[in-house]
Design a protein around this motif. Structure first.
Motif, mmCIF file in Angstrom:
data_model
loop_
_atom_site.group_PDB
_atom_site.id
_atom_site.type_symbol
_atom_site.label_atom_id
_atom_site.label_comp_id
_atom_site.label_asym_id
_atom_site.label_seq_id
_atom_site.Cartn_x
_atom_site.Cartn_y
_atom_site.Cartn_z
ATOM 1 N N ASN A 320 1.038 -13.700 -0.334
ATOM 2 C CA ASN A 320 1.244 -12.335 -0.801
ATOM 3 C C ASN A 320 1.003 -11.307 0.308
ATOM 4 O OD1 ASN A 320 1.789 -12.859 -3.717
ATOM 5 N ND2 ASN A 320 -0.244 -13.777 -3.592
ATOM 6 N N SER A 366 6.153 -18.439 3.145
ATOM 7 C CA SER A 366 6.013 -19.003 1.810
ATOM 8 C C SER A 366 6.061 -20.514 1.870
ATOM 9 C CB SER A 366 7.133 -18.490 0.889
ATOM 10 O OG SER A 366 7.074 -19.141 -0.375
ATOM 11 N N GLU A 390 0.430 -18.018 -10.262
ATOM 12 C CA GLU A 390 0.763 -16.907 -9.375
ATOM 13 C C GLU A 390 1.855 -16.025 -9.981
ATOM 14 O OE1 GLU A 390 2.212 -16.058 -4.786
ATOM 15 O OE2 GLU A 390 3.068 -17.741 -5.904
ATOM 16 N N ASP A 391 2.886 -16.650 -10.519
ATOM 17 C CA ASP A 391 3.981 -15.876 -11.118
ATOM 18 C C ASP A 391 3.467 -15.013 -12.268
ATOM 19 O OD1 ASP A 391 5.748 -16.968 -9.324
ATOM 20 O OD2 ASP A 391 6.485 -18.518 -10.704
ATOM 21 N N GLN A 394 1.253 -12.144 -10.830
ATOM 22 C CA GLN A 394 2.092 -11.121 -10.208
ATOM 23 C C GLN A 394 2.862 -10.331 -11.259
ATOM 24 O OE1 GLN A 394 4.698 -12.701 -7.211
ATOM 25 N NE2 GLN A 394 3.133 -12.597 -5.611
ATOM 26 N N THR A 401 2.136 -7.221 -5.207
ATOM 27 C CA THR A 401 3.188 -7.488 -4.240
ATOM 28 C C THR A 401 3.336 -6.213 -3.406
ATOM 29 O OG1 THR A 401 4.925 -6.644 -5.694
ATOM 30 C CG2 THR A 401 4.373 -8.982 -5.891
ATOM 31 N N ASP A 402 4.175 -6.259 -2.378
ATOM 32 C CA ASP A 402 4.380 -5.047 -1.573
ATOM 33 C C ASP A 402 4.929 -3.903 -2.433
ATOM 34 O OD1 ASP A 402 3.406 -6.124 0.721
ATOM 35 O OD2 ASP A 402 5.367 -6.622 1.583
ATOM 36 N N ARG A 405 1.784 -2.837 -5.011
ATOM 37 C CA ARG A 405 0.490 -2.458 -4.434
ATOM 38 C C ARG A 405 0.360 -0.933 -4.362
ATOM 39 N NH1 ARG A 405 0.896 -5.284 -0.300
ATOM 40 N NH2 ARG A 405 -0.304 -7.051 -1.066
#
Length: 424
Positions: A320, A366, A390-391, A394, A401-402, A405
């Protein structure tokens, strides 16, 4: 008096114990109450046995204790404090463990003053013991990684009894003639704008040893002495809580696998059950749930005896923030020539240098397989649960994530400035 440990060296197929024979002292108390209790159940909660290993005679020692997650899962690994004697004759303590009476007694036998205590990360399970450890050695200087935090209330280190002499990367320490270090300072990982995953990697130049916290691991047949045989035997029992729950839910099609199995834990010797218990323990810590916890031999063979980033760390953290991690890994690899790596968990010291260190981060950005291609870094079938977690995290905004955030917050603004500078 002190007695040697032996669990790890008695397991079938055990690799050489390069860290030496562990010493523990049954005559000293091991009681230690974690208070206030963390939001997640860190165990053991009331007592911790300590094993000391002399890695380099008169210069470097490991102190190891058991550490794991509760909830009835019986999943534990070792947590390691590394102690190095400086040229001054004093001790430099990396990532303190619980300062039980036994731990302090084993440390006192080194017959040298504790001069420096180092907190190399922002993670709670390593930070929790620094304040109590500092109280046992009030004359020692305390050096901490920057960007310390707590959640749900962001409290300063002093709330946890940590009164630092200086902050790594901001203040100069007297021991820097013997060490070099590089820091990972990424933007916020998740939950809140200030929740960071900071880690400092140290190169001890005299011994050519790289010290890290959670960056890499080396999983081997060596079950840590700190995990009692009774815990391993419970994990190696096909009727334990975790296996029973998997069968009830039929996760990973375990019911079919159980019927096809020709050998059960009831047919095994004690040594075989100890080994199976260690396999299950380690694989759950690394993957949460590998593809076949009932008979994990195939999963075990794919992840042991190699330097790698733990799957749980790569999936929930590094993938991430791949740019920051890749930059840090490259800087660490260029710090200087090192011949050994010592992380805070699993086996150590690891015979590895910059080449092996760089290769361990080869999965970035990744570890997920490209379309039509099988994943090469981790076995895809063992990563199903972890990647699903994780999915979900997120998707629910728990892990940033970018795109999700926050743009505010000191560590996020700093990371964005560094990214912008790197593009110029």
């Amino acid at each position: 008096g002190p007695r040697p440990g032996g669990t790890a060296t008695t397991l079938p197929g055990a690799t050489p114990m390069t860290r030496g024979v562990g010493e523990s002292d049954d005559s000293k108390k091991r009681g230690y109450l974690i208070a206030p209790p963390p939001l997640f159940p860190l165990v053991p909660a009331f007592a911790r046995q300590t094993y000391r290993y002399e890695v380099d005679p008169g210069r470097m020692w490991f102190f190891e204790q058991k550490q794991g997650i509760g909830l009835g899962l019986n999943v534990s690994v070792n947590v390691r404090m590394t102690v190095i004697k400086l040229k001054t004759g004093g001790l430099w303590v990396h990532a303190p463990v619980a300062p039980t009476e036994e731990c302090i007694a084993l440390l006192a036998e080194l017959d040298a003053p504790v001069e420096h205590i180092v907190l190399p990360t922002t993670l709670f399970e390593h930070k929790i013991f620094v304040g109590p450890f500092q109280r046992r050695f009030p004359d020692a200087e305390v050096w901490i990684a920057p960007d310390q935090w707590s959640w749900p209330v962001n409290l300063p280190p002093s709330f946890f009894g940590i009164f630092q002499t200086g902050i790594l990367g901001q203040d100069t320490a007297s021991w820097e003639d013997e060490f070099e270090y590089e820091m990972l300072q990424p933007p916020a990982l998740g939950v809140a704008s200030y929740v960071s995953f900071t880690e400092c990697a140290f190169l001890h130049k005299p011994s050519k040893t790289l010290l890290v916290t959670d960056a890499v691991v080396y999983v081997s047949e060596n079950a840590p002495d700190a995990i009692p045989d009774r815990d391993l035997l419970e994990s190696g029992d096909d009727n334990n809580f975790t296996i029973a729950a998997l069968k009830f839910l039929n996760l990973f099609d375990i019911a079919t696998k159980a019927k096809a199995r020709t050998v059960t834990s009831d047919d095994m010797t004690e040594a075989q059950r100890l080994r199976l218990g260690w396999q299950r323990n380690a694989l759950q810590a690394l993957y949460f749930g590998p593809s076949n916890l009932l008979d994990p031999e195939q999963s075990w063979a794919r992840i042991t005896n190699k330097l790698l980033v733990a799957p749980v760390v790569s999936t929930l953290v590094y993938e991430n923030i791949p740019g920051e991690v890749d930059d840090w890994a490259r800087r660490v690899g260029k710090m200087g020539k090192f011949e050994r790596i010592v992380p805070c968990h699993f086996d150590a010291p690891i015979r590895a240098g910059p080449k092996e260190w760089n290769a361990a981060f080869g999965f970035l950005p990744s570890s997920r397989p490209e379309e039509g291609k099988e994943g090469r870094y981790y076995p895809d079938e063992d990563m199903v649960l972890l990647r699903g977690v994780e999915d979900f995290l997120q998707g629910s905004g728990v892990i940033f994530t970018d795109e999700s955030r926050p743009k505010y917050g000191r560590i996020n603004v700093r990371a964005e400035e560094r990214r912008s500078g790197a593009k110029r």
